[in-house]
Scaffold this motif. Structure first.
Motif, PDB file in Angstrom:
ATOM      1  N   SER A  42       0.867  -1.178   0.000  1.00 33.70           N
ATOM      2  CA  SER A  42       0.000   0.000   0.000  1.00 33.70           C
ATOM      3  C   SER A  42       0.902   1.226   0.000  1.00 33.70           C
ATOM      4  O   SER A  42       1.652   1.453   0.951  1.00 33.70           O
ATOM      5  CB  SER A  42      -0.908   0.002   1.235  1.00 33.70           C
ATOM      6  OG  SER A  42      -1.605   1.223   1.344  1.00 33.70           O
ATOM      7  N   GLN A  43       0.842   2.029  -1.073  1.00 35.94           N
ATOM      8  CA  GLN A  43       1.748   3.166  -1.192  1.00 35.94           C
ATOM      9  C   GLN A  43       1.074   4.327  -1.921  1.00 35.94           C
ATOM     10  O   GLN A  43      -0.072   4.217  -2.322  1.00 35.94           O
ATOM     11  CB  GLN A  43       3.035   2.737  -1.914  1.00 35.94           C
ATOM     12  CG  GLN A  43       2.825   2.035  -3.227  1.00 35.94           C
ATOM     13  CD  GLN A  43       4.056   1.257  -3.700  1.00 35.94           C
ATOM     14  OE1 GLN A  43       4.641   0.484  -2.966  1.00 35.94           O
ATOM     15  NE2 GLN A  43       4.441   1.481  -4.955  1.00 35.94           N
ATOM     16  N   HIS A  44       1.783   5.431  -2.048  1.00 37.24           N
ATOM     17  CA  HIS A  44       1.297   6.710  -2.575  1.00 37.24           C
ATOM     18  C   HIS A  44       0.253   7.305  -1.630  1.00 37.24           C
ATOM     19  O   HIS A  44      -0.888   6.877  -1.593  1.00 37.24           O
ATOM     20  CB  HIS A  44       0.709   6.571  -3.982  1.00 37.24           C
ATOM     21  CG  HIS A  44       0.539   7.910  -4.667  1.00 37.24           C
ATOM     22  ND1 HIS A  44      -0.592   8.669  -4.538  1.00 37.24           N
ATOM     23  CD2 HIS A  44       1.377   8.599  -5.487  1.00 37.24           C
ATOM     24  CE1 HIS A  44      -0.460   9.782  -5.240  1.00 37.24           C
ATOM     25  NE2 HIS A  44       0.739   9.763  -5.826  1.00 37.24           N
ATOM     26  N   ARG A  45       0.679   8.343  -0.875  1.00 40.05           N
ATOM     27  CA  ARG A  45      -0.155   8.896   0.201  1.00 40.05           C
ATOM     28  C   ARG A  45      -0.688   7.748   1.048  1.00 40.05           C
ATOM     29  O   ARG A  45      -1.894   7.574   1.229  1.00 40.05           O
ATOM     30  CB  ARG A  45      -1.261   9.774  -0.351  1.00 40.05           C
ATOM     31  CG  ARG A  45      -0.722  10.970  -1.126  1.00 40.05           C
ATOM     32  CD  ARG A  45      -1.673  12.128  -1.154  1.00 40.05           C
ATOM     33  NE  ARG A  45      -1.036  13.275  -1.814  1.00 40.05           N
ATOM     34  CZ  ARG A  45      -1.602  14.465  -1.960  1.00 40.05           C
ATOM     35  NH1 ARG A  45      -2.827  14.674  -1.499  1.00 40.05           N
ATOM     36  NH2 ARG A  45      -0.958  15.442  -2.558  1.00 40.05           N
ATOM     37  N   THR A  46       0.249   7.008   1.584  1.00 42.86           N
ATOM     38  CA  THR A  46      -0.003   5.689   2.156  1.00 42.86           C
ATOM     39  C   THR A  46      -0.958   5.724   3.340  1.00 42.86           C
ATOM     40  O   THR A  46      -0.827   6.534   4.246  1.00 42.86           O
ATOM     41  CB  THR A  46       1.324   5.065   2.621  1.00 42.86           C
ATOM     42  OG1 THR A  46       2.256   5.117   1.552  1.00 42.86           O
ATOM     43  CG2 THR A  46       1.133   3.634   3.071  1.00 42.86           C
ATOM     44  N   ASP A  47      -1.900   4.798   3.308  1.00 39.76           N
ATOM     45  CA  ASP A  47      -2.732   4.474   4.461  1.00 39.76           C
ATOM     46  C   ASP A  47      -2.402   3.036   4.836  1.00 39.76           C
ATOM     47  O   ASP A  47      -2.845   2.095   4.165  1.00 39.76           O
ATOM     48  CB  ASP A  47      -4.219   4.618   4.116  1.00 39.76           C
ATOM     49  CG  ASP A  47      -5.138   4.321   5.290  1.00 39.76           C
ATOM     50  OD1 ASP A  47      -4.647   3.822   6.331  1.00 39.76           O
ATOM     51  OD2 ASP A  47      -6.349   4.570   5.172  1.00 39.76           O
ATOM     52  N   GLU A  79      -8.659   6.748  -4.457  1.00 38.73           N
ATOM     53  CA  GLU A  79      -8.078   7.297  -5.687  1.00 38.73           C
ATOM     54  C   GLU A  79      -6.719   7.949  -5.462  1.00 38.73           C
ATOM     55  O   GLU A  79      -6.011   8.253  -6.423  1.00 38.73           O
ATOM     56  CB  GLU A  79      -9.057   8.279  -6.336  1.00 38.73           C
ATOM     57  CG  GLU A  79     -10.419   7.689  -6.693  1.00 38.73           C
ATOM     58  CD  GLU A  79     -10.341   6.405  -7.520  1.00 38.73           C
ATOM     59  OE1 GLU A  79      -9.321   6.194  -8.210  1.00 38.73           O
ATOM     60  OE2 GLU A  79     -11.300   5.610  -7.474  1.00 38.73           O
ATOM     61  N   TRP A  80      -6.349   8.175  -4.205  1.00 40.41           N
ATOM     62  CA  TRP A  80      -5.013   8.668  -3.896  1.00 40.41           C
ATOM     63  C   TRP A  80      -4.007   7.527  -3.708  1.00 40.41           C
ATOM     64  O   TRP A  80      -2.818   7.779  -3.540  1.00 40.41           O
ATOM     65  CB  TRP A  80      -5.022   9.500  -2.621  1.00 40.41           C
ATOM     66  CG  TRP A  80      -5.618  10.864  -2.785  1.00 40.41           C
ATOM     67  CD1 TRP A  80      -6.831  11.305  -2.361  1.00 40.41           C
ATOM     68  CD2 TRP A  80      -5.001  11.983  -3.419  1.00 40.41           C
ATOM     69  NE1 TRP A  80      -7.023  12.629  -2.687  1.00 40.41           N
ATOM     70  CE2 TRP A  80      -5.903  13.072  -3.344  1.00 40.41           C
ATOM     71  CE3 TRP A  80      -3.772  12.183  -4.066  1.00 40.41           C
ATOM     72  CZ2 TRP A  80      -5.620  14.329  -3.869  1.00 40.41           C
ATOM     73  CZ3 TRP A  80      -3.484  13.441  -4.584  1.00 40.41           C
ATOM     74  CH2 TRP A  80      -4.408  14.496  -4.479  1.00 40.41           C
ATOM     75  N   ARG A  99      -6.173   9.747  -8.768  1.00 40.38           N
ATOM     76  CA  ARG A  99      -5.601  11.026  -8.323  1.00 40.38           C
ATOM     77  C   ARG A  99      -4.071  11.009  -8.378  1.00 40.38           C
ATOM     78  O   ARG A  99      -3.433  11.983  -7.973  1.00 40.38           O
ATOM     79  CB  ARG A  99      -6.055  11.331  -6.896  1.00 40.38           C
ATOM     80  CG  ARG A  99      -7.551  11.526  -6.750  1.00 40.38           C
ATOM     81  CD  ARG A  99      -8.022  12.811  -7.396  1.00 40.38           C
ATOM     82  NE  ARG A  99      -7.607  13.982  -6.630  1.00 40.38           N
ATOM     83  CZ  ARG A  99      -7.671  15.226  -7.088  1.00 40.38           C
ATOM     84  NH1 ARG A  99      -8.102  15.459  -8.317  1.00 40.38           N
ATOM     85  NH2 ARG A  99      -7.294  16.235  -6.331  1.00 40.38           N
ATOM     86  N   MET A 100      -3.489   9.960  -8.872  1.00 41.28           N
ATOM     87  CA  MET A 100      -2.043   9.905  -9.043  1.00 41.28           C
ATOM     88  C   MET A 100      -1.658  10.692 -10.294  1.00 41.28           C
ATOM     89  O   MET A 100      -2.190  10.446 -11.372  1.00 41.28           O
ATOM     90  CB  MET A 100      -1.579   8.449  -9.127  1.00 41.28           C
ATOM     91  CG  MET A 100      -1.798   7.687  -7.824  1.00 41.28           C
ATOM     92  SD  MET A 100      -1.528   5.910  -7.985  1.00 41.28           S
ATOM     93  CE  MET A 100       0.138   5.896  -8.571  1.00 41.28           C
ATOM     94  N   TYR A 101      -0.763  11.647 -10.145  1.00 41.47           N
ATOM     95  CA  TYR A 101      -0.444  12.611 -11.197  1.00 41.47           C
ATOM     96  C   TYR A 101       0.864  12.312 -11.909  1.00 41.47           C
ATOM     97  O   TYR A 101       1.209  12.960 -12.896  1.00 41.47           O
ATOM     98  CB  TYR A 101      -0.338  14.015 -10.590  1.00 41.47           C
ATOM     99  CG  TYR A 101       0.617  14.063  -9.421  1.00 41.47           C
ATOM    100  CD1 TYR A 101       1.977  14.238  -9.621  1.00 41.47           C
ATOM    101  CD2 TYR A 101       0.151  13.902  -8.120  1.00 41.47           C
ATOM    102  CE1 TYR A 101       2.854  14.247  -8.556  1.00 41.47           C
ATOM    103  CE2 TYR A 101       1.020  13.911  -7.049  1.00 41.47           C
ATOM    104  CZ  TYR A 101       2.370  14.085  -7.275  1.00 41.47           C
ATOM    105  OH  TYR A 101       3.235  14.070  -6.221  1.00 41.47           O
ATOM    106  N   ASN A 117       5.486   4.565  -8.266  1.00 41.70           N
ATOM    107  CA  ASN A 117       4.842   5.835  -8.568  1.00 41.70           C
ATOM    108  C   ASN A 117       5.853   6.964  -8.437  1.00 41.70           C
ATOM    109  O   ASN A 117       6.886   6.836  -7.794  1.00 41.70           O
ATOM    110  CB  ASN A 117       3.625   6.065  -7.651  1.00 41.70           C
ATOM    111  CG  ASN A 117       4.008   6.108  -6.190  1.00 41.70           C
ATOM    112  OD1 ASN A 117       4.534   7.091  -5.692  1.00 41.70           O
ATOM    113  ND2 ASN A 117       3.733   5.012  -5.475  1.00 41.70           N
ATOM    114  N   ILE A 118       5.527   8.082  -9.073  1.00 44.85           N
ATOM    115  CA  ILE A 118       6.430   9.245  -9.152  1.00 44.85           C
ATOM    116  C   ILE A 118       7.793   8.780  -9.660  1.00 44.85           C
ATOM    117  O   ILE A 118       8.837   9.070  -9.088  1.00 44.85           O
ATOM    118  CB  ILE A 118       6.511  10.015  -7.816  1.00 44.85           C
ATOM    119  CG1 ILE A 118       5.111  10.227  -7.228  1.00 44.85           C
ATOM    120  CG2 ILE A 118       7.194  11.369  -8.020  1.00 44.85           C
ATOM    121  CD1 ILE A 118       5.075  11.064  -5.964  1.00 44.85           C
TER     122      ILE A 118
END
Length: 253
Positions: A42-47, A79-80, A99-101, A117-118
């Motif tokens: 679980s990653q990208h603005r991780t919860d 979506e984040w 919401r991943m840019y 990501n990124i």
């Protein structure tokens, strides 16, 4: 700003993960593993709660696709997020939030999932999966480490430096074979993790013996003698009668 890989060893049933990012202390947030059952990222603005839910589902026998579907449906902020699962059969599934840019991607090969990501380019996870699959005779920890190094060498994150990294591999009896973390590095987290893994190479079996069969492991003579000397210096023999009971321990040089 994270790239990672989860993998399965078909011979032992072990699951493992390797991960790095330019943020700090990534190992505790993004990786969840269950021996013989599966692995969750679980990653990208991780919860991290999404990882907890995912690994609980995998441990109950859910497939990777079922797990990702249920985890995605559990969060209003999905979506984040970027999540991925690898199940007991070695099948993988992913979800990339809308919401991943950045440049983000994943690569699925036999018994592995690389996720990022990124990123600097869309080939990072491809190279990670290739490296993981190149030689399945190697220990799982080494295959994961080589995959992480391949991701770095393929470009890694769009902006650096990489500040933390982690590698974990499960083992029998609830004891991890490895759980290694570089929580803060100036700019060489992956290199530091490699150094740590290489140094740890002969420790796995020793630490398993400490946990499972402590009576079979002799006490280091230097530590024993230093302890006896300090107890005597502080006149604590009545409280710590180690010297009088010297024959109770087997010593090793």
């Amino acid at each position: 700003m994270t790239f990672s890989i989860i993998g399965r060893c078909a011979r032992t049933g072990a699951f493992g993960a390797a991960i790095t990012t330019s943020d700090l202390a990534v190992g505790g947030r993004c990786i969840r593993l269950s021996h013989g059952k599966g692995a969750m990222l679980s990653q990208h603005r991780t919860d991290s709660r999404l990882g907890d839910l995912g690994i609980s589902l995998l441990a109950q026998g859910a497939t990777a696709a079922e797990t990702v579907s249920k985890v995605a449906a559990s969060s209003g902020d999905i979506e984040w997020r970027q999540i991925g699962a690898l199940d007991a059969g070695g099948k993988a599934a992913v979800y990339h939030g809308r919401r991943m840019y950045s440049i983000y991607c994943h690569s699925i090969e036999k018994n592995c999932l690389a996720l990022g990501n990124i990123l600097a380019n869309d080939q990072v996870t491809v190279e990670m999966a290739i490296a993981f699959c190149k030689d399945d005779r190697l220990p799982l920890s080494e295959r994961l480490m080589r995959a992480l190094e391949a991701g770095r060498d393929a470009g890694g994150e769009i902006l650096g430096p990489l500040r933390s990294a982690a590698l974990r591999v499960t083992g029998e009896h609830g004891l991890d074979a490895q759980d290694l973390r570089v929580d803060i590095s100036e700019r060489t987290a992956v290199e530091d993790l490699r150094t740590l893994l290489d140094a740890y190479a002969d420790r796995e079996e020793l630490l398993r013996q400490v946990a499972l069969s402590p009576d079979t492991l002799p006490v280091m003579r230097s530590l024993f003698e230093a302890s006896v000397e300090r107890i005597s210096e502080l006149r604590l023999e009545a409280r710590f009668p180690t010297a009088r009971r010297r024959d109770s321990w087997t010593l090793r040089d």
